[in-house]
Design a protein around this motif. Structure first.
Motif, PDB file in Angstrom:
ATOM      1  N   GLU A  75      43.902  43.319  36.951  1.00  0.00           N
ATOM      2  CA  GLU A  75      43.693  43.019  38.036  1.00  0.00           C
ATOM      3  C   GLU A  75      43.400  44.218  39.237  1.00  0.00           C
ATOM      4  OE1 GLU A  75      41.682  41.139  39.832  1.00  0.00           O
ATOM      5  OE2 GLU A  75      43.142  39.331  40.536  1.00  0.00           O
ATOM      6  N   GLN A  76      42.300  44.576  39.760  1.00  0.00           N
ATOM      7  CA  GLN A  76      42.429  45.588  40.376  1.00  0.00           C
ATOM      8  C   GLN A  76      42.673  45.470  41.727  1.00  0.00           C
ATOM      9  OE1 GLN A  76      38.173  46.911  39.931  1.00  0.00           O
ATOM     10  NE2 GLN A  76      39.151  48.431  37.832  1.00  0.00           N
ATOM     11  N   GLU A  77      43.254  45.569  43.036  1.00  0.00           N
ATOM     12  CA  GLU A  77      43.327  45.494  44.169  1.00  0.00           C
ATOM     13  C   GLU A  77      42.142  45.385  44.857  1.00  0.00           C
ATOM     14  OE1 GLU A  77      45.910  45.464  45.656  1.00  0.00           O
ATOM     15  OE2 GLU A  77      47.537  45.984  44.663  1.00  0.00           O
ATOM     16  N   ARG A  78      41.903  44.255  45.337  1.00  0.00           N
ATOM     17  CA  ARG A  78      40.394  43.799  45.774  1.00  0.00           C
ATOM     18  C   ARG A  78      40.895  42.573  46.758  1.00  0.00           C
ATOM     19  NH1 ARG A  78      36.992  40.206  42.559  1.00  0.00           N
ATOM     20  NH2 ARG A  78      37.668  41.142  40.693  1.00  0.00           N
ATOM     21  N   GLU A  79      40.281  43.446  48.195  1.00  0.00           N
ATOM     22  CA  GLU A  79      40.534  42.753  49.999  1.00  0.00           C
ATOM     23  C   GLU A  79      39.882  40.941  49.571  1.00  0.00           C
ATOM     24  OE1 GLU A  79      39.732  43.247  53.662  1.00  0.00           O
ATOM     25  OE2 GLU A  79      39.542  45.412  52.631  1.00  0.00           O
ATOM     26  N   LEU A  80      40.106  40.272  48.944  1.00  0.00           N
ATOM     27  CA  LEU A  80      39.651  38.491  49.244  1.00  0.00           C
ATOM     28  C   LEU A  80      39.256  38.594  50.585  1.00  0.00           C
ATOM     29  CD1 LEU A  80      42.969  36.249  47.512  1.00  0.00           C
ATOM     30  CD2 LEU A  80      40.586  37.810  46.602  1.00  0.00           C
ATOM     31  N   GLY A  81      38.076  37.366  51.112  1.00  0.00           N
ATOM     32  CA  GLY A  81      37.204  37.503  51.768  1.00  0.00           C
ATOM     33  C   GLY A  81      38.569  35.953  52.471  1.00  0.00           C
ATOM     34  N   ARG A 125      40.330  31.487  48.683  1.00  0.00           N
ATOM     35  CA  ARG A 125      39.438  32.282  49.330  1.00  0.00           C
ATOM     36  C   ARG A 125      37.926  33.379  48.372  1.00  0.00           C
ATOM     37  NH1 ARG A 125      41.995  34.300  53.921  1.00  0.00           N
ATOM     38  NH2 ARG A 125      44.450  32.896  54.030  1.00  0.00           N
ATOM     39  N   GLU A 180      38.688  34.825  44.574  1.00  0.00           N
ATOM     40  CA  GLU A 180      39.326  34.141  43.548  1.00  0.00           C
ATOM     41  C   GLU A 180      39.207  33.511  42.695  1.00  0.00           C
ATOM     42  OE1 GLU A 180      43.822  33.612  45.543  1.00  0.00           O
ATOM     43  OE2 GLU A 180      42.495  31.855  46.846  1.00  0.00           O
ATOM     44  N   ASP A 186      33.099  38.860  41.184  1.00  0.00           N
ATOM     45  CA  ASP A 186      32.133  40.214  42.906  1.00  0.00           C
ATOM     46  C   ASP A 186      31.553  40.260  43.940  1.00  0.00           C
ATOM     47  OD1 ASP A 186      34.268  41.525  40.481  1.00  0.00           O
ATOM     48  OD2 ASP A 186      32.496  42.404  39.329  1.00  0.00           O
TER      49      ASP A 186
END
Length: 278
Positions: free
Chosen positions: A21-27, A84, A87, A227
């Motif tokens: 899991e890469q750092e991703r900003e959830l919506g 979110r 996810e 994505d």
């Protein structure tokens, strides 16, 4: 985390790599489930005070109330959570715990007995038991399934070849669906469902079908949906599948939410529970 083979009966050990899991900003929230209850009422319940029922039957009857000839089955009991955009969420639990009922309530296929479900956009539910029309060809089912997902006829025709290639059924797409093997039908259902990019995609055991190559293609398609800010729910008995695809997992037991958190922690707790039951 090490998962023994008897728990991971759907996927071979080398089929799927662990989720990196890469750092991703959830919506923003895509789904809110608020104190959800789903109760089924069926006729023909056993007589009150019947002592002839065996131990297994009494266990199955937990969560049921018998009123005359009417049986109330509490399939989902007070579940609340927020999902979110972006996810991927796994759902685990033993058979009969309410996992599929929860997905059907989120998809709007069954009404809540109590509580609410709020969805941002259109949810799409894919299950291995989802019914296509057996008397029609795969080609016609692709069109019907695409239209049901909100695609236009032209959009379905544009994506037809991709759907067939993804499912790997070749010229069999022009044969009636009732001539397909269960695996062919399940692969086609997944390919149809993934032809559109739904806001919320719910997959019920679908990745259990197919060889390693198909499961890897399925995982790549799920990653693509995430994505594009979609939300993915995956119900599976395979903890290795959950760990390879989902960053978060819900554990449901007897209709209640037992645990909600990072997949590794939830799967480890659920695995310990299953081992203790065995």
């Amino acid at each position: 985390m090490s998962i023994p083979e008897e728990i991971d009966f759907e996927v071979d050990a080398d089929d799927l790599e662990p989720l990196q899991e890469q750092e991703r900003e959830l919506g923003a929230p895509s789904l809110v489930v608020d104190d959800l209850y789903v109760t089924y009422r069926v006729f023909g319940g056993k007589r009150v005070g019947d002592r002839s029922a065996g131990r297994m039957q009494r266990m199955v009857s937990r969560g049921r109330q018998h009123v005359g000839g009417l049986t109330s089955v509490e399939a989902v009991r007070g579940i609340s959570f927020v999902a979110r955009h972006g996810e991927s969420i796994g759902i685990v639990g033993v058979n009969g715990s309410g996992k599929s009922t929860l997905l059907r309530a989120i998809a709007g296929l069954i009404p809540p007995t109590k509580g609410s479900v709020y969805v941002s956009g259109d949810p799409s539910l894919l299950g291995v038991n989802a019914a296509l029309i057996g008397e029609l060809t795969g080609e016609r089912n692709v069109m019907l399934g695409g239209l049901a997902l909100g695609l236009t006829p032209d959009q379905v025709r544009e994506r037809f070849d991709d759907v067939v290639d993804f499912a790997g059924i070749g010229d069999a797409v022009y044969l009636p669906m009732n001539s397909y093997s269960s695996g062919m039908g399940a692969r086609l259902r997944f390919a149809i469902s993934a032809a559109a990019v739904p806001d919320v995609l719910m997959i019920d055991e679908a990745l259990a079908t197919g060889d390693a190559a198909f499961r890897k293609k399925s995982k790549a398609r799920i990653d693509g949906i995430r994505d594009q800010a979609g939300t993915v729910f995956l119900v599976s008995h395979s903890l290795r599948t959950i760990l390879s695809i989902c960053s978060r997992t819900l554990w449901i037991h007897q209709g209640r939410l037992v645990m909600d958190g990072p997949s590794e922690a939830v799967c480890e707790a659920y695995h310990a529970f299953v081992r203790a039951q065995d």
